[in-house]
Design a protein around this motif. Structure first.
Motif, short mmCIF file in Angstrom:
data_model
loop_
_atom_site.label_atom_id
_atom_site.label_comp_id
_atom_site.label_asym_id
_atom_site.label_seq_id
_atom_site.Cartn_x
_atom_site.Cartn_y
_atom_site.Cartn_z
N ALA A 42 46.99 -80.72 -12.02
CA ALA A 42 45.91 -79.74 -12.16
C ALA A 42 44.59 -80.45 -12.50
N LEU A 43 44.66 -81.48 -13.34
CA LEU A 43 43.46 -82.26 -13.64
C LEU A 43 42.90 -82.91 -12.37
N GLU A 44 43.79 -83.46 -11.55
CA GLU A 44 43.36 -84.12 -10.32
C GLU A 44 42.84 -83.11 -9.31
N ASN A 45 43.57 -82.01 -9.11
CA ASN A 45 43.18 -81.01 -8.11
C ASN A 45 41.89 -80.29 -8.46
N SER A 46 41.63 -80.11 -9.74
CA SER A 46 40.39 -79.44 -10.18
C SER A 46 39.23 -80.42 -10.26
N GLN A 47 39.48 -81.68 -10.01
CA GLN A 47 38.51 -82.76 -10.09
C GLN A 47 37.97 -82.94 -11.51
#
Length: 96
Positions: A42-47
């Motif tokens: 989620a951290l990666e996908n939300s940038q």
């Protein structure tokens, strides 16, 4: 006592999209939601992490004979925006 040599592979990856959820979470602390692969993805996908934020994923994977045996979420920080101010605020508060 000598232990037998093991053939281990260590990888540093820049994102978790290629890692199987069940494999990662089998090794992560079940009582720590911050090591759950769904949270990290989620951290990666939300940038929220990435090149633009200064927190670049460089997660460590260790495998033995194509079986994941260790994982470590890790980020490389490439700037110190804000930290100096916050660090001094905490230090001053502690001193008082």
């Amino acid at each position: 006592m000598l232990l037998p040599m093991r053939d281990l592979t260590v990888q540093i990856i820049d994102g978790l999209s290629s890692v199987e959820e069940k494999d990662w979470n089998r090794l992560a602390d079940p009582d720590d939601p911050f090591t759950d692969i769904r949270f990290l993805r989620a951290l990666e996908n939300s940038q929220s992490v990435g090149a633009e934020t200064g927190w670049s994923p460089c997660h460590v994977l260790v495998s033995e004979e194509d079986r994941l045996i260790a994982v470590m979420p890790l980020y490389a920080k490439d700037h110190s925006y804000g930290e100096y101010i916050f660090d001094w605020a905490w230090a001053n508060s502690s001193h008082r």
